[in-house]
Design a protein around this motif. Structure first.
Motif, PDB file in Angstrom:
ATOM      1  N   ASP A 128       1.672  -3.531  -0.897  1.00  0.00           N
ATOM      2  CA  ASP A 128       1.859  -3.060   0.474  1.00  0.00           C
ATOM      3  C   ASP A 128       3.316  -2.650   0.656  1.00  0.00           C
ATOM      4  O   ASP A 128       4.226  -3.329   0.194  1.00  0.00           O
ATOM      5  N   GLN A 158      -5.736  -3.075  12.775  1.00  0.00           N
ATOM      6  CA  GLN A 158      -6.046  -2.071  11.754  1.00  0.00           C
ATOM      7  C   GLN A 158      -5.344  -0.760  12.095  1.00  0.00           C
ATOM      8  O   GLN A 158      -5.418  -0.271  13.240  1.00  0.00           O
ATOM      9  N   LEU A 186      -2.816  -4.484  -1.595  1.00  0.00           N
ATOM     10  CA  LEU A 186      -3.971  -3.894  -0.930  1.00  0.00           C
ATOM     11  C   LEU A 186      -4.974  -3.509  -2.012  1.00  0.00           C
ATOM     12  O   LEU A 186      -4.597  -2.869  -3.008  1.00  0.00           O
ATOM     13  N   PHE A 237      -2.573  -1.761  -5.003  1.00  0.00           N
ATOM     14  CA  PHE A 237      -1.135  -1.465  -5.039  1.00  0.00           C
ATOM     15  C   PHE A 237      -0.428  -2.384  -4.053  1.00  0.00           C
ATOM     16  O   PHE A 237      -1.053  -3.003  -3.186  1.00  0.00           O
ATOM     17  N   ALA A 292       5.034  -2.761   3.283  1.00  0.00           N
ATOM     18  CA  ALA A 292       5.723  -3.669   4.221  1.00  0.00           C
ATOM     19  C   ALA A 292       5.179  -5.082   4.014  1.00  0.00           C
ATOM     20  O   ALA A 292       4.410  -5.596   4.834  1.00  0.00           O
ATOM     21  N   PHE A 301      -4.319   6.326   1.957  1.00  0.00           N
ATOM     22  CA  PHE A 301      -4.705   5.674   0.698  1.00  0.00           C
ATOM     23  C   PHE A 301      -5.338   6.686  -0.265  1.00  0.00           C
ATOM     24  O   PHE A 301      -5.138   6.589  -1.479  1.00  0.00           O
ATOM     25  N   HIS A 356       1.824  -9.369  -1.656  1.00  0.00           N
ATOM     26  CA  HIS A 356       1.017  -8.670  -0.645  1.00  0.00           C
ATOM     27  C   HIS A 356       0.508  -7.377  -1.273  1.00  0.00           C
ATOM     28  O   HIS A 356       1.244  -6.391  -1.400  1.00  0.00           O
TER      29      HIS A 356
HETATM   30  P1  5GP Z   1      -3.961  -2.334   8.334  1.00  0.00           P
HETATM   31  O1  5GP Z   1      -2.878  -2.404   9.385  1.00  0.00           O
HETATM   32  O2  5GP Z   1      -4.803  -1.084   8.509  1.00  0.00           O
HETATM   33  O3  5GP Z   1      -4.766  -3.572   8.161  1.00  0.00           O
HETATM   34  O4  5GP Z   1      -3.194  -2.206   6.948  1.00  0.00           O
HETATM   35  C1  5GP Z   1      -2.569  -1.047   6.518  1.00  0.00           C
HETATM   36  C2  5GP Z   1      -1.492  -1.473   5.570  1.00  0.00           C
HETATM   37  O5  5GP Z   1      -1.101  -0.337   4.811  1.00  0.00           O
HETATM   38  C3  5GP Z   1      -0.237  -2.006   6.258  1.00  0.00           C
HETATM   39  O6  5GP Z   1      -0.001  -3.340   5.835  1.00  0.00           O
HETATM   40  C4  5GP Z   1       0.862  -1.046   5.797  1.00  0.00           C
HETATM   41  O7  5GP Z   1       2.088  -1.699   5.545  1.00  0.00           O
HETATM   42  C5  5GP Z   1       0.266  -0.419   4.560  1.00  0.00           C
HETATM   43  N1  5GP Z   1       0.711   0.933   4.302  1.00  0.00           N
HETATM   44  C6  5GP Z   1       0.740   1.967   5.215  1.00  0.00           C
HETATM   45  N2  5GP Z   1       1.192   3.083   4.624  1.00  0.00           N
HETATM   46  C7  5GP Z   1       1.446   2.759   3.329  1.00  0.00           C
HETATM   47  C8  5GP Z   1       1.954   3.520   2.220  1.00  0.00           C
HETATM   48  O8  5GP Z   1       2.242   4.703   2.300  1.00  0.00           O
HETATM   49  N3  5GP Z   1       2.091   2.851   1.045  1.00  0.00           N
HETATM   50  C9  5GP Z   1       1.770   1.530   0.907  1.00  0.00           C
HETATM   51  N4  5GP Z   1       1.941   0.980  -0.302  1.00  0.00           N
HETATM   52  N5  5GP Z   1       1.289   0.788   1.934  1.00  0.00           N
HETATM   53  C10 5GP Z   1       1.142   1.399   3.126  1.00  0.00           C
END
Ligand code: 5GP
Length: 119
Positions: A33, A96, A43, A31, A35, A9, A41
């Motif tokens: 997510d 996480q 973040l 921005f 996925a 991030f 969705h």
């Molecule tokens: P966590 O699993 O830590 O709660 O959430 C991390 C989130 O970051 C996941 O939903 C994943 O899809 C997202 N994410 C990981 N790498 C990237 C990235 O390079 N760009 C974006 N936009 N989201 C990302």
């Protein structure tokens, strides 16, 4: 100065890797997510990576946490109906994967199970 490696991030904040940024203030960025698990969705992420999770953030800077919640509310209103879920995965077993505190803002027809189970 932090001796930690920049998180994924922090690299987005520094524009070192691309992201679909929807909002930015002095201390927060939001921005899409990469996925998405809901029609909307996003973040919401503090620009500092000093807090690994929401527990550390709430204990040290509740004002910053309140600004995250306010940004989530305004983005859910702007990009969806206004109703939203706010999810902070906390710890590996809870799913996480990025240890730079962030809020998932989910809206627009969220499944009951979305993000509720470790992936
Ligand atoms: P966590 O699993 O830590 O709660 O959430 C991390 C989130 O970051 C996941 O939903 C994943 O899809 C997202 N994410 C990981 N790498 C990237 C990235 O390079 N760009 C974006 N936009 N989201 C990302």
């Amino acid at each position: 100065m932090s001796i930690e490696e920049p998180s994924i991030f922090s690299k987005i904040i520094a524009r070192e890797i691309p992201a679909d940024i929807v909002s930015e203030t002095d201390d927060l960025i939001a921005f899409r997510d990469i996925a998405p698990q809901a029609p909307l969705h996003l973040l919401v992420v503090p620009k500092t990576q000093q807090y690994r999770n929401v527990v550390e953030l709430a204990a040290s800077d509740p004002g910053l946490m309140a600004r995250m919640v306010a940004m989530a509310e305004s983005l859910a209103a702007e990009h969806s109906s206004g109703d939203f879920r706010l999810v902070f995965n906390t710890g590996e077993e809870a799913g996480q994967t990025v240890f730079h505190v962030h809020a998932h803002v989910l809206a627009g027809g969220v499944d009951e199970g979305t993000l509720a189970k470790p992936r």
